[in-house]
Design a protein around this motif. Sequence first.
Motif, short mmCIF file in Angstrom:
data_model
loop_
_atom_site.label_atom_id
_atom_site.label_comp_id
_atom_site.label_asym_id
_atom_site.label_seq_id
_atom_site.Cartn_x
_atom_site.Cartn_y
_atom_site.Cartn_z
N ARG A 226 -4.59 29.18 84.80
CA ARG A 226 -5.83 28.18 84.92
C ARG A 226 -6.91 28.46 83.83
N LYS B 249 -2.12 33.54 88.52
CA LYS B 249 -2.60 32.11 88.61
C LYS B 249 -3.67 32.12 87.78
N LEU C 103 -10.60 31.78 91.62
CA LEU C 103 -11.49 31.15 90.84
C LEU C 103 -11.31 29.64 90.33
N ASP C 104 -11.95 28.79 91.06
CA ASP C 104 -11.88 27.49 90.73
C ASP C 104 -12.48 27.19 89.57
N GLY D 280 -7.70 34.81 91.87
CA GLY D 280 -6.73 33.45 92.04
C GLY D 280 -7.80 32.72 92.79
#
Lengths: 317, 666, 155, 195
Positions: free
Chosen positions: C87, C83, C49-50, C47
């Motif tokens: 993404r 999430k 992880l951009d 979660g």
Amino acid sequence: MSQKTYTYYPGCSLQHGNHAYEVSNRAVAKALGFELAEIDDWNCCGATEYFSLNRLPAYALVARNLARAADGGATEVVAPCSACFLNLYKTDKHMKLYPKLNDQVNEALGAGNLSYKPGTLKVRHLLEMIITDVGFDMLKDRTRRPLYGLNFAPYYGCLIARPDNVLDSTEQPTLMDQMIEVLGAKATDFHLKTFCCGGHMTQISEETAYGMIHRIIKNAVDSGADAIVTICPMCQMNLDVYQGYANDMFGTKYEIPVMFFTQVIGLALGLSPRELGFGQEFVNMSGLIDKIQSSPPPKAKAARRPKEALPMPVMPE
Amino acid sequence: MSEQRVGVYVCHCGHNIAGTVDVEHVAEWSANLPNVVISRDNKFMCASTGQEQIEEDIKEFDLTHVVVASCSPHMHEKTFRNACARAGLNPYLFEMANIREHASWVHASDKDGATNKAKSLVSAAVHRVIHQEPLQPMQVDIRPETLVVGGGIAGIQTALEIADAGYHVYLVEREPSIGGHMAMFDKTFPTLDCSACILTPKMFDAGSHPHITLLSYSEVEQVDGYVGNFTVRVRRKARHVDEDLCTGCGSCWEKCPIKVIDTVFEAGLGSRKAIYRPFPQAVPKYPIIDVENCTYYKSGKCRMCEKVCPTEAIRFDQEDEILEVEVGNIVLATGFQLFDPRRIPNYGYGRLENVFTNLEFERLSNAAGPTEGKIVLRDGVTEPESVAIVHCVGSRDKNYNSHCSAICCMASLKFAHLVMEKTGAKVYNFYIDMRSISKGYEEFYHRIMEEGASFIRGKVSEITDAAHTPEEEGKLILVCEDTLIGRPRRVPVDMVILSAGLEPRADAQEVGYMFGAGCGDTGFFTERHPKLDPVATVTEGVFIAGACQGAKDIPDSVAQGAAAAARVLATISKKQVNLEPVRAEIDESRCSGCRICNNMCPYHAIDFIEADGVSRVNPALCKGCGTCVAACPSQVINGAHFTFDQLIAEIDGIMVDVTAGALEVV
Amino acid sequence: MSDNGTFKPVIVGFLCNWCSYRAADLAGTSRMGYPATLRDIRIMCTGRLDPTFVLRALQKGADGVLIMGCHPGQCHYQEGNYKAIRRFALLKRTLRQLGLEEERVQLHWASAAEGVRFAETVTRMTKEITALGPLDWSHNWPNEDPYALEEAAHE
Amino acid sequence: MKAAEKSTLFDRVVKATPGGEALAQCLQCGSCGGSCPSAVDMDHSPRALFAMINAGMEDEVLGSNTPWYCVSCYACTTRCPQNIPITDIMYTLKQMAVQRGHYDHPHAIKFSETFIGFVEQRGRGFEFGLATRYHLFHRPKQFLQPTQVFKMGAMGANMMRRQRLPVRPVSIREIDQLQAILAKAKVVAAKEMQA
């Protein structure tokens, strides 16, 4: 429903020694509405003999059939003989698992301008195909002569159950038992259902082979069967043709018919004995037809366990 | 930014790393990385000399950051952080590169590849570490209460140890009574003392201890919080009996007209009523109503138990109760389940009536069992004249469970003794290897041999009733190879006992997940370290004891239960625990108040502050997962120790060779 | 990255602290061999992880990115991996538009007990990316590399 | 000891068997020997054979009748707790024995060779020819015993009467293709042996 066509590998044995199996397969296919189309110019699968003596040519021998079937556009191939089934299945599987073997086999195939990509074909046994694709509902629906009153010992033999489990168990499969019950007959509690028939042992050591055949026949008769149902020409041959010799060796007088499973289906579908290749067998099976009853026999009451007996383990469904 | 001075330490780990990775080269090469002032390699960084080296260098070279390239941070991060702290450096200015588990051990066949990877991982750590900031661990108070899950011998032992030390324990048990498998057994090896005789006093103590709240017939449904402050939701299933009124007199089950086969306590061999107490010494003593079989719940009639109850304790309308308890630590002692031998059709269990499981035999032999201790065949009357005991059923077999179940050899010897003592029957033990490794076990093995049991070395291939010869008719025939003779054998007997193995409970995975304890490849709960930390799990404050951690016998379960209790008591006496300061924080001056993060947080730790138009993180609820950090469109949430800058620097560092060719050997 | 003409891909891994990083540790303690192509970065949860991280890795020259987390339903933080799934879907759309092959960026699961699965995933992905060949974004991407300066400083 | 670089019997068996590596993990439990329907007639159980392979007892292993009594039923393979491909190892041992010209059980190999001869010539098996040729050429003594002649003759006649024995063999159409493939396969196999 459109008629489905299956690519079919009959195997040498069905051409002559067990022609009855071929006849009944064709008759049942017609009655159930599917077609069996032979692989063009197929060759022998090598039985167990070729693998014993020369591994790589054995794989190449089998792979020629796979390659020719795949060339014909097939995605699956059906074999009625358990030994043929396993050789085709195992060759495909091993080529997939072992890349080096795959390269070697394809190098050999190349000499005949053929190639085969493992996984192209799904190799199936006729029994599994009929149970899965035709299904119990359809079998029940098409039954014209329910086999009431007949008791069959379902004999699976080795190679469909092992080494890979293509039915429901490697030890005690039940799918053919269920099929027999669907057709109105009773499947007996036959413990040696996957015990080996002896294979080619009859040619090598009679003592060994007849011992094995005798055990199977004894267990089938003890289970209360009127006939043994087989799914492999080798099993049928050993149990039927050598039954007399096994009797001689052990001083017994068993006389139990050994049928192919498609003959049993055919009988239930209402086909005539002639259409099903009756008459090729050593132990006569025509008498079975007279044993068929017009209505289901009363359900045998489960034997009452004495009051002091301990409960049996609860079996899951 | 003031001057950064990084120290790099590359560990040989004896041969573990240096055997594959060229550590001297990595250390030499690292010296040229940005900000590195000292780079060394060392035989064992975790040894005191290695740690002291770090401490000395911090002082001598005035290091601002430290990188150690060695094993997994899950192994030694704490060790090196402490070393930094001792030298006055904030422990969060330390970073680790995992070049053992993630390089040398997995790339043994590619030494160059492993060395290159080690370099890139060190570079990543060096680039990252300079962005790390001093952090202060969060200190939290430890609640003195403890939750123990599972009331078998391991759980009972844990609960008693903690309660005796004066701290409160909630002991949760799924079944109506505590006691677990041990309560079902007849005798215990190798001393042959009666299982119930040694267990029931402990059960009684656990049931009546002023510091133990016994929650039997209950299950944990949810666990929240973290070490020191867990909130646990427990479902107390309805017994349909008012425990305050019930005296356990037994009138209800005596008069209840419905008889049910008891598949739990009696292993399917005996029966109980629809209202029942599992066994006479059950703790607590109150019965429960089996709703599935009770006539009242089917047809609305009967109510016999209600009529005969002298204290009017029957409550047909009782409902499940949800209880919330607050605890500081949790001990899982959920035990094992028996391998189901029906999975081996060639052993005939369920089909051949005189094939019994080990648990069935325990009940047969138990004086309180369905036959009052008489060892008889399934017909209930005939004493066997010959008995086969099959070891390793479902154990040491890759088709089922590959692990050794540890207890079966000894239990099988015990069965042999009981059969011979009570029936005089001939006993055959079929084993692969005899394992009698604990104190007094080998002596027990010798004793059973002396008593006349036969031992056949061979894994049983098949148990059949298909007779070969007249002597075999009506018998069960065990087919095997007697490997010491090298010939196949067929051994006809009257009765077979299958020593079914121990396996993880079917729901171990789910339970482990709920408590943050993982399951290893055998399916048992994984300990933090297989040798040095066998009772802790990866989750702080969650411990494991007994057969849920791996197959083990009673003495080992008791020892591990006591060990877990000691660990719990240690944290309680510390009163406080340090928590990782990995938390999110919002820079409110730059927050646009979009509220995207609010819904991202699984713990509802982010609130929108209407008055200020910004969102704010509640650090007590935040667990530091970073989901909100990644979601913030304005990038104003700071995830401490995993900041944007730190991770970008780590990526850049890990790719340093690819972008600049700097990994090439100079 | 390439010597003697044989291409060895560089894969950047993002592993969550609780499951996949421990699976990698287990692969290590069990000495399971896999190609030395993966360079892994530990994050607390997938979660975290951009998507920028993935792009950064590719920009810096990675031939592939492997993201691994806990199995769905087993996230240490309850739902961080869900999430990540969402993404990831958005990121994949963007990457597709940039012409990136599907195999280059992958999302997989491994529990702490699945060392075998971890090793197999890396092996398989290495094979797939080797077949695709180098990505080479580091040279095709407008590069204002901060480390070029540092390198100069060192020389 | 550089001269002793020759690979061990164990290594060669493992290498020649798909999935053979599992042999290293044999527990010596005997579930193979117990499961084998023809084990009573074997001079060594499969388990004992594996121990002998480990001990490098090449002459005894390749001279054993065990592989020749294997009926390929796979009962041992499915029950083996260590997933050793026992049936396939038996195939390997037969081949190694033949290559070495060292086997004590000629019936089985002659039977196999006769069978293979038909397949290579015609692409199909041929039961009548197989049975007669095999018995006549390879087991003449037994074949010519009065009882045996009577027995075999009676069975043959019965088989023919029931149309279960073809009198004439059948060939496949593209036998050339098959023969080319098999010839190539033998070359590939020989190449591997040398390597």
